[in-house]
Every structure is written in structure tokens, then in C-alpha cells.
Design a protein around this motif. Structure first.
Motif, PDB file in Angstrom:
ATOM      1  N   PRO A  37      -0.709  -8.998  -0.568  1.00 43.30           N
ATOM      2  CA  PRO A  37      -0.866  -7.707  -0.093  1.00 43.30           C
ATOM      3  C   PRO A  37      -0.547  -6.486  -0.989  1.00 43.30           C
ATOM      4  N   HIS A  44       3.792   1.179   2.280  1.00 38.92           N
ATOM      5  CA  HIS A  44       4.690   0.178   1.796  1.00 38.92           C
ATOM      6  C   HIS A  44       5.648   0.644   0.569  1.00 38.92           C
ATOM      7  N   GLU A  98     -10.710  -2.953   3.413  1.00 35.36           N
ATOM      8  CA  GLU A  98      -9.727  -2.826   4.600  1.00 35.36           C
ATOM      9  C   GLU A  98      -8.737  -3.876   4.607  1.00 35.36           C
ATOM     10  N   ASN A  99      -8.969  -5.255   4.097  1.00 33.35           N
ATOM     11  CA  ASN A  99      -8.116  -6.177   4.284  1.00 33.35           C
ATOM     12  C   ASN A  99      -7.057  -5.989   2.908  1.00 33.35           C
ATOM     13  N   ILE A 100      -5.774  -5.706   3.107  1.00 29.63           N
ATOM     14  CA  ILE A 100      -4.934  -5.371   1.768  1.00 29.63           C
ATOM     15  C   ILE A 100      -4.809  -6.858   1.164  1.00 29.63           C
ATOM     16  N   THR A 101      -5.226  -7.933   1.608  1.00 34.29           N
ATOM     17  CA  THR A 101      -4.842  -9.179   0.853  1.00 34.29           C
ATOM     18  C   THR A 101      -6.176  -9.530  -0.211  1.00 34.29           C
ATOM     19  N   ALA A 130       2.260  -3.048  12.671  1.00 27.96           N
ATOM     20  CA  ALA A 130       0.942  -3.331  11.878  1.00 27.96           C
ATOM     21  C   ALA A 130       1.092  -3.172  10.315  1.00 27.96           C
ATOM     22  N   ALA A 131       1.978  -2.529  10.018  1.00 23.43           N
ATOM     23  CA  ALA A 131       2.393  -2.171   8.559  1.00 23.43           C
ATOM     24  C   ALA A 131       3.164  -3.522   8.107  1.00 23.43           C
ATOM     25  N   GLN A 138       0.603 -10.825   5.523  1.00 24.27           N
ATOM     26  CA  GLN A 138      -0.523 -11.789   5.323  1.00 24.27           C
ATOM     27  C   GLN A 138      -0.693 -12.550   3.812  1.00 24.27           C
ATOM     28  N   SER A 159       0.841  -6.697   7.769  1.00 23.30           N
ATOM     29  CA  SER A 159      -0.254  -6.651   6.768  1.00 23.30           C
ATOM     30  C   SER A 159       0.444  -7.374   5.562  1.00 23.30           C
ATOM     31  N   SER A 162       0.934  -1.119  -0.003  1.00 24.20           N
ATOM     32  CA  SER A 162       0.045   0.035   0.092  1.00 24.20           C
ATOM     33  C   SER A 162       0.998   1.052   0.152  1.00 24.20           C
TER      34      SER A 162
END
Length: 527
Positions: free
Chosen positions: A401, A55, A418-421, A335-336, A342, A339, A52
Motif C-alpha cells: 500500500p 498516511h 485508485e488501488n493503492i496496492t 477507509a484509510a 490491503q 487501504s 499515501s
């Protein structure tokens, strides 16, 4: 003896990120790197990153390297190049070979960010000139502007093998085949798909038997392997090539940590022997931290976050911030990092056979064994619809992700949530403007725009295109399908180049209406 608050070994993504964060908090930081240029692997990475915004998603690796160097300079980080760290001893004494001298440094803290080295695999003729690591090929192409060969065979279908195969094609090399002893593609499906649609055949459950040639590589023989990894007699295949690239994994360069007395472990899921460390990267030796591939093989995006956490933790260990500040500053970074870890390619999924996505969609068997999604599988994914008119087609079929496409679409045509994957979904009720930002922003190059009925019997397909020379409006050529097979004649309607696209040009071709969902690449007419 020269003394610093923090000594960082390695000027790659993890090391630079660590030094920057430490310097921001007031530490006097120095970074040593054995290479003539800083940035580690970043300056070889011309592709766009996944993830994201936080990242550095859709930013090319070398651009991220430039940004890190600028930030390091701004914060007073001293970067010393052509400096080989030869030892890490008691009390964090570091010896560095500079020119013809060994210079001693003392660090109140040390951050080891030495990265990883390429693995090799032996076979008959593997020492011949022309057998090289994929990373070496990437260095030749992207740093020194030199093609490693004319015709190349790639061994290894992980992300490195897939990405470097594509970059070989971009450099004008012919990739004769992509080979892997494993029965399934090891890297991201979107990376495999962009190689397959260029016409590169995949040979899974195959390995190299021998490299041919006397003074250099002139050919290679591969063979199919059975479930015991033994060559099946009669399955041999020959290719005339002048280069064999090996992308067979990486091993953490953890020797300095071991020399320093850090407690080590053999962990296959992390790539080999790694130091045992806590959530902040601190090893069993107080004040010595690790970050990046030296602590476990992952992507550069993860290495940068690990580096930042280690830099902050080093500041805490010297009293520049308190425990509460460490936890607060690390919370968002962790947290980053979480994600990024994942999805089906995260550390927790290594070694597992995943047969369906998080949403319950069946994984394409063709993608895993041939490198491309089969025609009868493509409509099972939520990014592929049968809408009429102008709309995006997102051939993303794995939980990766990454979410730049959602941010790029101002009309809300593309939704990830919201779920990046999560797999991207095309909203049936939103109207596509055809701006093409989603196509250009997709790091996996798996988004296309299709428009039905541009004239009777014909449709338009807009695709990402990163090859030179660029086609021109009116050029005639052929459209290739997902397997790289020519399926029809195609006319170039438009080539869009814009700063916002960051060198992912948008190529629009006209194809017969029944080819709209098949045409995925373009080749010009041979002169």
C-alpha cells in the motif's frame, strides 16, 4: 484524586493521535509514558513511511513524531513523561509511579496504547553482552547516536530486521549476514533489496546455533534447518561478529487491559494475547479503549489511525458528539485504515503463501529466498521497461500500500491508479524530465533513472543514496548489482541534494552500456 475526561497510556503514535482527536472535541486529556521522551517508536524510525499522503507517506518517522507532539501541545494535551502506569482498576482508576510516589488518577474514559515488546529467542550464549533486540539497536543508533557494534549478524527477515539492518549499514556497521529460520523473506521485498544490494548475504532456512564468547559476543554459529526446524548436521557456518541483533517479532503489551477485566483472546495473527474490541477500539469494559500494537501488531501508520478513531469514540461515549458524528468522522479514517490493510502483507494475508501479484505477475523466487530480484525476472514487472533515452525503472514487485511515486511525477510517467496496492506502471508514451522526485519519494528506494547513450558505449544510472560521506563528482568507484556483487567500474557524474528530496540524495554514475540494467549501488574506491 486527579480527574480527566480521558487518560491515555502511552505517548506513541496511537496514544498521541488518540489524545489529539479527543482534545479537539473538547475532552480534557492527559497522556502518561514511562520513557523520558515522547513519541514511542517514531523517533527511532528514520526511514520514510509507506502509504499515501493521508498516511504520512514518504515522511520519516521522527518527523511524524515531531508533528504529533506539536499538534498535541496546540490542542492542550498534557503529556507526562517518566510516568509508569502500574495499575488500571475498577471505575477506571489509574495508578501512576512518578518519581518515588504512586499518584492516583480517575478517567471518565481510558485509552490503552501501550504498544508491544520485542520477542527474544533462546540459544546457547543468548545472555551474553552483545546479544540485543533490533529495537534496542535502533534506539542506540537513532536516539543516542551510538553504534551497537562494529560487525553485526541480524536474526529475522521481517520488516524490523530488514529496516534495522539497513540502518546499521547507514551507521557504519558491517552487517555480516541476515538470517531467518523461515524459507522466505518475511518483510517487504523492497526493504530486502536495498539491504542485498549493499552486499549483505541472506541465509534463509537458517538459525543461530550458539553465540560464542566468554564475557561478550565474539562470534556466532548458524546452521540450516530442515522442514521440522531441526539443524541439518554439517550445515554449520561461523561468523566473527561482536553483536547479534534479534528481530523475531513483537508481542502486544496487553497486561493493563487484562488487569482492567477486559475480555481477552489469544490470536496468533495479531501477535499474541489481545483484548477483544469493536470497530472503534472499545473493549468489553465500557469506556476502556485500545489502539495500536496493543490490539494487534501492525505498522505505525495503522496505529495512528486506530488512535484517532479511539479518541473520537471516547468523545462519543462521554456525549461530546452524537452517534451520527462518530460514524461520519470514523468513516474516512476506517477507509484509510482499510487501504493500509490491503495487499499481500495485510492482516488477511498473514500465513498465506502468495505466488503472484494481484495483477497476475509471478512473485520473484530469488527475491523471496535471496533478497533481490534475479536478472532474468526483472522485466516481468510493469515498472521495468526497455524504453530508450531517459526513463524511470521501478523495481517494485509486490502489492504494497504505497503511491507517492505517482503523486511525485508531474508528467504522468508513473501510474498506479485508485488501488493503492497496485504495482506502478511506467507509461511508454510520457516523457521523463529527469527531475528525480520519484526516486527521492519512493519509501522503498526501488526507483532508478536510466539514460542510454550519454556518450558512446556508456549510460547513466541515477539511484537513491542515503549514506555519508557523500561521493563527489568525478570520484571513481565500483557499481554493484542487485546482489551486492561488483560488476564494473563507475564514475560519479552528479550528486543532487535538495530540500524536496528530504535527505534521499540522488547519485548519478556512468557505467558501460551493458551494465545499465545491472548497476544498482555504488561504492567508492578503498583508500
Amino acid at each position: 484524586m486527579n480527574r480527566y475526561d480521558v487518560i491515555v497510556v502511552g505517548a506513541g503514535p496511537a496514544g498521541l493521535s488518540a489524545a489529539i482527536e479527543a482534545a479537539k472535541l473538547g475532552l480534557k486529556a492527559i497522556v502518561f509514558d514511562e520513557n523520558a521522551k515522547p513519541g514511542g517508536q517514531l523517533f527511532k524510525q528514520i526511514h520514510k513511511f509507506f502509504g499515501s499522503k493521508e498516511h504520512k507517506a514518504k515522511v520519516r518517522g521522527f518527523k511524524i513524531g515531531e508533528e504529533l507532539l506539536q499538534e498535541a501541545s496546540k490542542n492542550g494535551v498534557e503529556v507526562v513523561l517518566n510516568a509508569i502506569v502500574t495499575g488500571l482498576y475498577m471505575d477506571k482508576e489509574v495508578t501512576v509511579k512518578q518519581d518515588d510516589k504512586i499518584v492516583h488518577y480517575k478517567g471518565d474514559t481510558v485509552i490503552i496504547a501501550t504498544g508491544a515488546s520485542e520477542n527474544m529467542v533462546p540459544f546457547e550464549g543468548w545472555t551474553l553482552p552483545g546479544v540485543i533486540g533490533a529495537g534496542a539497536a535502533q534506539t542506540m543508533m537513532n536516539l543516542h547516536r551510538t553504534r551497537p557494534g562494529e560487525k553485526v549478524l541480524m536474526l529475522g527477515s521481517g520488516n524490523v530486521g530488514l529496516v534495522v539492518s539497513y540502518q546499521l549499514l547507514q551507521a557504519g556497521c558491517e552487517v555480516a549476514a541476515l538470517v531467518d529460520a523461515a524459507p522466505r523473506v518475511g518483510g517487504y521485498g523492497v526493504h530486502a533489496a536495498k539491504v542485498a544490494r549493499c552486499g549483505v548475504p541472506f541465509y534463509l532456512s537458517h538459525t543461530i546455533i550458539k553465540a560464542e564468547g566468554t564475557d561478550c559476543v565474539t562470534g556466532v554459529t548458524i546452521g540450516e534447518v530442515d522442514s521440522s526446524w531441526k539443524i541439518i548436521p554439517g550445515s554449520e557456518k561461523h561468523f566473527d561478529v561482536d553483536t547479534i541483533c534479534l528481530a523475531v517479532g513483537l508481542s502486544p503489551m496487553s497486561q493493563l487491559a487484562k488487569m482492567a477485566g477486559c475480555e481477552m483472546e489469544e490470536n496468533p495473527l495479531k501477535g499474541g494475547t489481545v483484548p477483544i474490541c469493536d470497530e472503534y477500539g472499545e473493549t468489553s469494559v465500557k469506556g476502556i479503549f485500545v489502539a495500536g500494537d496493543v490490539s494487534g501488531i501492525e505498522e505505525a501508520s495503522s496505529a495512528m489511525i486506530e488512535g484517532r478513531i479511539a479518541g473520537i469514540a471516547a468523545a462519543r461515549s462521554l456525549g461530546y458528539i452524537d452517534e451520527e458524528a462518530l460514524k461520519e468522522k470514523s468513516k474516512e479514517l476506517e477507509a484509510a485504515l482499510g487501504s493500509l490493510r490491503q495487499g499481500m502483507f495485510g492482516p488477511g494475508s498473514k500465513g498465506k503463501e502468495i505466488i503472484q501479484t494481484e495483477e497476475g505477475y509471478e512473485i520473484s523466487k530469488s527475491l523471496l529466498t535471496k533478497g533481490y530480484i534475479a536478472e532474468d525476472e526483472i522485466f516481468r514487472y510493469p515498472g521495468v521497461t526497455k524504453k530508450t533515452g531517459l526513463h524511470p525503472v521501478i523495481e517494485c514487485s509486490q502489492n504494497i500500500p504505497c503511491n507517492p511515486c505517482q503523486d511525485a511525477c508531474r508528467k504522468g510517467c508513473i501510474k498506479i491508479g485508485e488501488n493503492i496496492t497496485s504495482l506502478p506502471v511506467v507509461d511508454q508514451d510520457s516523457e521523463c524530465t529527469g527531475c528525480g522526485l520519484c526516486v527521492a519519494s519512493c519509501s522503498g528506494q526501488c526507483i532508478f533513472l536510466v539514460e542510454d547513450g550519454i556518450e558512446e558505449g556508456y549510460s547513466a544510472v541515477t539511484m537513491p543514496y542515503e549514506f555519508l560521506p557523500l561521493p563527489r563528482k568525478g570520484d571513481m568507484g565500483a557499481a554493484l548489482d542487485r546482489s551486492g556483487t561488483k560488476v564494473c567500474e563507475a564514475e560519479v557524474l552528479e550528486v543532487r541534494v535538495a530540500k524536496a528530496f528530504d535527505h534521499t540524495n540522488l547519485l548519478t554514475i556512468k557505467v558501460p552500456a551493458d551494465m545499465t540494467m545491472k548497476a544498482r549501488f555504488y561504492v567508492g574506491q578503498e583508500v
